[in-house]
Design a protein around this motif. Structure first.
Motif, PDB file in Angstrom:
ATOM      1  N   GLN A 153      -2.060  -4.428  23.446  1.00 34.15           N
ATOM      2  CA  GLN A 153      -2.019  -5.853  23.788  1.00 34.15           C
ATOM      3  C   GLN A 153      -0.860  -6.561  23.107  1.00 34.15           C
ATOM      4  N   LEU A 154      -0.171  -5.843  22.231  1.00 33.01           N
ATOM      5  CA  LEU A 154       0.948  -6.444  21.509  1.00 33.01           C
ATOM      6  C   LEU A 154       2.210  -5.629  21.774  1.00 33.01           C
ATOM      7  N   PRO A 155       2.968  -6.015  22.777  1.00 31.88           N
ATOM      8  CA  PRO A 155       4.150  -5.248  23.144  1.00 31.88           C
ATOM      9  C   PRO A 155       5.088  -5.051  21.958  1.00 31.88           C
ATOM     10  N   GLY A 156       5.536  -3.840  21.778  1.00 26.40           N
ATOM     11  CA  GLY A 156       6.478  -3.551  20.698  1.00 26.40           C
ATOM     12  C   GLY A 156       5.804  -3.179  19.391  1.00 26.40           C
ATOM     13  N   ARG A 157       4.511  -3.334  19.340  1.00 31.17           N
ATOM     14  CA  ARG A 157       3.785  -2.980  18.106  1.00 31.17           C
ATOM     15  C   ARG A 157       3.143  -1.618  18.255  1.00 31.17           C
ATOM     16  N   THR A 158       3.073  -0.895  17.152  1.00 35.12           N
ATOM     17  CA  THR A 158       2.413   0.408  17.185  1.00 35.12           C
ATOM     18  C   THR A 158       1.053   0.299  16.515  1.00 35.12           C
ATOM     19  N   ASP A 159       0.207   1.233  16.877  1.00 31.25           N
ATOM     20  CA  ASP A 159      -1.131   1.213  16.277  1.00 31.25           C
ATOM     21  C   ASP A 159      -1.053   1.350  14.756  1.00 31.25           C
ATOM     22  N   ASN A 160      -0.122   2.201  14.324  1.00 29.86           N
ATOM     23  CA  ASN A 160       0.023   2.420  12.883  1.00 29.86           C
ATOM     24  C   ASN A 160       0.454   1.132  12.167  1.00 29.86           C
ATOM     25  N   ASP A 161       1.373   0.433  12.792  1.00 31.70           N
ATOM     26  CA  ASP A 161       1.855  -0.828  12.228  1.00 31.70           C
ATOM     27  C   ASP A 161       0.714  -1.834  12.092  1.00 31.70           C
ATOM     28  N   ILE A 162      -0.034  -1.943  13.167  1.00 33.89           N
ATOM     29  CA  ILE A 162      -1.124  -2.915  13.181  1.00 33.89           C
ATOM     30  C   ILE A 162      -2.204  -2.532  12.163  1.00 33.89           C
ATOM     31  N   LYS A 163      -2.469  -1.246  12.120  1.00 35.54           N
ATOM     32  CA  LYS A 163      -3.464  -0.745  11.165  1.00 35.54           C
ATOM     33  C   LYS A 163      -3.031  -1.077   9.731  1.00 35.54           C
ATOM     34  N   ASN A 164      -1.781  -0.779   9.448  1.00 33.59           N
ATOM     35  CA  ASN A 164      -1.275  -1.078   8.111  1.00 33.59           C
ATOM     36  C   ASN A 164      -1.315  -2.574   7.829  1.00 33.59           C
ATOM     37  N   TYR A 165      -0.907  -3.337   8.820  1.00 39.55           N
ATOM     38  CA  TYR A 165      -0.871  -4.793   8.664  1.00 39.55           C
ATOM     39  C   TYR A 165      -2.277  -5.345   8.407  1.00 39.55           C
ATOM     40  N   TRP A 166      -3.212  -4.807   9.152  1.00 36.42           N
ATOM     41  CA  TRP A 166      -4.598  -5.250   8.961  1.00 36.42           C
ATOM     42  C   TRP A 166      -5.096  -4.894   7.555  1.00 36.42           C
ATOM     43  N   ASN A 167      -4.867  -3.639   7.180  1.00 31.88           N
ATOM     44  CA  ASN A 167      -5.408  -3.166   5.908  1.00 31.88           C
ATOM     45  C   ASN A 167      -4.752  -3.839   4.704  1.00 31.88           C
ATOM     46  N   THR A 168      -3.486  -4.185   4.838  1.00 31.19           N
ATOM     47  CA  THR A 168      -2.793  -4.704   3.665  1.00 31.19           C
ATOM     48  C   THR A 168      -2.760  -6.223   3.609  1.00 31.19           C
ATOM     49  N   LYS A 169      -2.727  -6.875   4.773  1.00 26.64           N
ATOM     50  CA  LYS A 169      -2.549  -8.336   4.736  1.00 26.64           C
ATOM     51  C   LYS A 169      -3.637  -9.112   5.459  1.00 26.64           C
ATOM     52  N   LEU A 170      -3.800  -8.779   6.728  1.00 26.32           N
ATOM     53  CA  LEU A 170      -4.659  -9.620   7.567  1.00 26.32           C
ATOM     54  C   LEU A 170      -6.102  -9.658   7.083  1.00 26.32           C
ATOM     55  N   LYS A 171      -6.583  -8.512   6.667  1.00 31.71           N
ATOM     56  CA  LYS A 171      -7.963  -8.425   6.189  1.00 31.71           C
ATOM     57  C   LYS A 171      -8.168  -9.351   4.997  1.00 31.71           C
ATOM     58  N   LYS A 172      -7.211  -9.308   4.081  1.00 35.54           N
ATOM     59  CA  LYS A 172      -7.318 -10.157   2.884  1.00 35.54           C
ATOM     60  C   LYS A 172      -7.227 -11.624   3.260  1.00 35.54           C
ATOM     61  N   LYS A 173      -6.309 -11.883   4.186  1.00 33.49           N
ATOM     62  CA  LYS A 173      -6.113 -13.260   4.637  1.00 33.49           C
ATOM     63  C   LYS A 173      -7.426 -13.803   5.217  1.00 33.49           C
ATOM     64  N   LEU A 174      -8.054 -12.989   6.054  1.00 36.01           N
ATOM     65  CA  LEU A 174      -9.294 -13.416   6.682  1.00 36.01           C
ATOM     66  C   LEU A 174     -10.426 -13.528   5.687  1.00 36.01           C
ATOM     67  N   LEU A 175     -10.467 -12.582   4.757  1.00 38.21           N
ATOM     68  CA  LEU A 175     -11.525 -12.632   3.744  1.00 38.21           C
ATOM     69  C   LEU A 175     -11.417 -13.912   2.927  1.00 38.21           C
ATOM     70  N   GLY A 176     -10.197 -14.282   2.598  1.00 38.78           N
ATOM     71  CA  GLY A 176      -9.982 -15.517   1.853  1.00 38.78           C
ATOM     72  C   GLY A 176     -10.465 -16.707   2.633  1.00 38.78           C
ATOM     73  N   LYS A 177     -10.123 -16.727   3.903  1.00 38.71           N
ATOM     74  CA  LYS A 177     -10.516 -17.846   4.762  1.00 38.71           C
ATOM     75  C   LYS A 177     -12.023 -17.870   4.939  1.00 38.71           C
ATOM     76  N   GLN A 178     -12.563 -16.650   5.128  1.00 46.97           N
ATOM     77  CA  GLN A 178     -13.996 -16.521   5.339  1.00 46.97           C
ATOM     78  C   GLN A 178     -14.762 -17.091   4.151  1.00 46.97           C
ATOM     79  N   ARG A 179     -14.268 -16.786   2.939  1.00 42.88           N
ATOM     80  CA  ARG A 179     -14.947 -17.262   1.746  1.00 42.88           C
ATOM     81  C   ARG A 179     -14.971 -18.788   1.707  1.00 42.88           C
ATOM     82  N   LYS A 180     -13.819 -19.368   2.036  1.00 40.55           N
ATOM     83  CA  LYS A 180     -13.722 -20.833   2.042  1.00 40.55           C
ATOM     84  C   LYS A 180     -14.712 -21.415   3.044  1.00 40.55           C
ATOM     85  N   ASP A 181     -14.676 -20.854   4.268  1.00 38.94           N
ATOM     86  CA  ASP A 181     -15.559 -21.338   5.329  1.00 38.94           C
ATOM     87  C   ASP A 181     -17.014 -21.249   4.903  1.00 38.94           C
ATOM     88  N   GLN A 182     -17.317 -20.120   4.265  1.00 34.25           N
ATOM     89  CA  GLN A 182     -18.710 -19.889   3.893  1.00 34.25           C
ATOM     90  C   GLN A 182     -19.171 -20.882   2.842  1.00 34.25           C
TER      91      GLN A 182
END
Length: 288
Positions: A96-125
């Motif tokens: 769904q993301l032209p030009g992106r690879t699964d590995n890239d997205i996986k790495n991005y999720w594991n290293t940045k996005l997950k933390k970003k969301l967890l931080g936001k989630q904590r605030k929301d909660q």
DNA sequence: AAGAATACCAACCGCACAGTC
DNA sequence: TGACTGTGCGGTTGGTATTCT
């Protein structure tokens, strides 16, 4: 007896690719294609690499039109929404993301996005907890003034506290939902979230299959949360394995287990998700 | 300035699936 | 029908870069 290895491990080079190796592989594939046989390819072009390694190098790095790094807000939202709905199906998310690879997205999720969301989630909660507490106090005052006959356990009527982001470790134990169903469910919950949905009309079999899968999946999701976060956040007995989810039916979309889990991500869901037409993607709707 | 801790990412590994014989 | 094989996928590892103390 195990499966024969895909290549002779002893005579195969490992580790980072040299520019020469890259050039050799790229030149060959651009001129001749992969030939439909990755295993034979390295031998053919004189590379001391495993076929799988060649494939990975091509797909994740050498292939034309690859974009590395610099994920946009919109891409974040897409990744986030898809992850919530279909889990760690990186190849689907990447599609769904032209030009992106699964590995890239996986790495991005594991290293940045997950933390970003967890931080936001904590605030929301925290915010939600505060709202919830105020609401409880008000209701308590009200109920003292106007007691409701027959209401034994008011706790069960409080708004659900949303569970936090599912820990990856727990998710990995969840059995996979067939791709066909994941994608339809994604369309169902994300793309059609705003209006009446008729996607499942005439799809009784699929509906039943999905219902069952989602249910069993959710049981494990809940178990995962319980193990990771303790039972404090669990509601209405779900921590004991007999959650209200059990009575979920397709008649009421709000009773679906996934949206409950998902709804902690309003931030993501409320963002406008592009109407990606997964159905148009031939890779995903071949003969299933 | 140096060592420790953390973040990042390319690459590897093993499993599952699908196609073929 | 079952064994075999190639391919694709997702989780994990390990090396390097960056930040922190």
């Amino acid at each position: 007896m195990g499966r024969a290895p895909c290549c002779d491990k002893a005579n195969v080079k490992k580790g980072p690719w040299s520019p020469e190796e890259d050039a050799t592989l790229k030149a060959y594939i651009e001129a001749n294609g992969t030939g439909g046989n990755w295993i034979a390819l390295p031998k053919k072009i004189g590379l001391k690499r495993c076929g799988k390694s060649c494939r990975l190098r091509w797909l994740n790095y050498l292939r034309p039109n690859i974009t590395h790094g610099g994920f946009s807000e919109e891409e974040d939202n897409i990744i986030c929404s898809l992850y919530i709905n279909i889990g760690s199906r990186w190849s689907i998310i990447a599609a769904q993301l032209p030009g992106r690879t699964d590995n890239d997205i996986k790495n991005y999720w594991n290293t940045k996005l997950k933390k970003k969301l967890l931080g936001k989630q904590r605030k929301d909660q925290q915010a939600r907890r505060a709202t919830c507490l105020n609401f409880k106090h008000e209701m308590k005052r009200e109920s003292e003034n106007y007691p409701v006959p027959g209401m034994v356990n008011q706790e069960s009527h409080w708004p659900l506290l949303q569970p936090p982001v599912m820990p990856l470790q727990a998710r990995t134990k969840i059995p996979k939902i067939p791709l066909r169903i994941c994608l339809r469910y994604y369309q169902f919950t994300v793309n059609d979230a705003d209006g009446p949905n008729d996607m499942f009309q005439g799809l009784d079999g699929l509906q039943a299959e999905l219902s069952e899968l989602i249910y069993s999946n959710n049981q494990q999701v809940l178990d995962g949360f319980e193990g990771f976060y303790g039972t404090d956040n669990m509601v209405d007995g779900s921590s004991t394995g007999t959650s209200s989810v059990e009575s979920s039916s397709w008649g009421d979309i709000n009773s679906l287990p996934y949206p409950q889990t998902v709804s902690g991500f309003e931030a993501c869901q409320q963002q406008s998700i592009p109407q990606v037409s997964i159905y148009d993607e031939p890779n995903y709707f071949g003969p299933q």
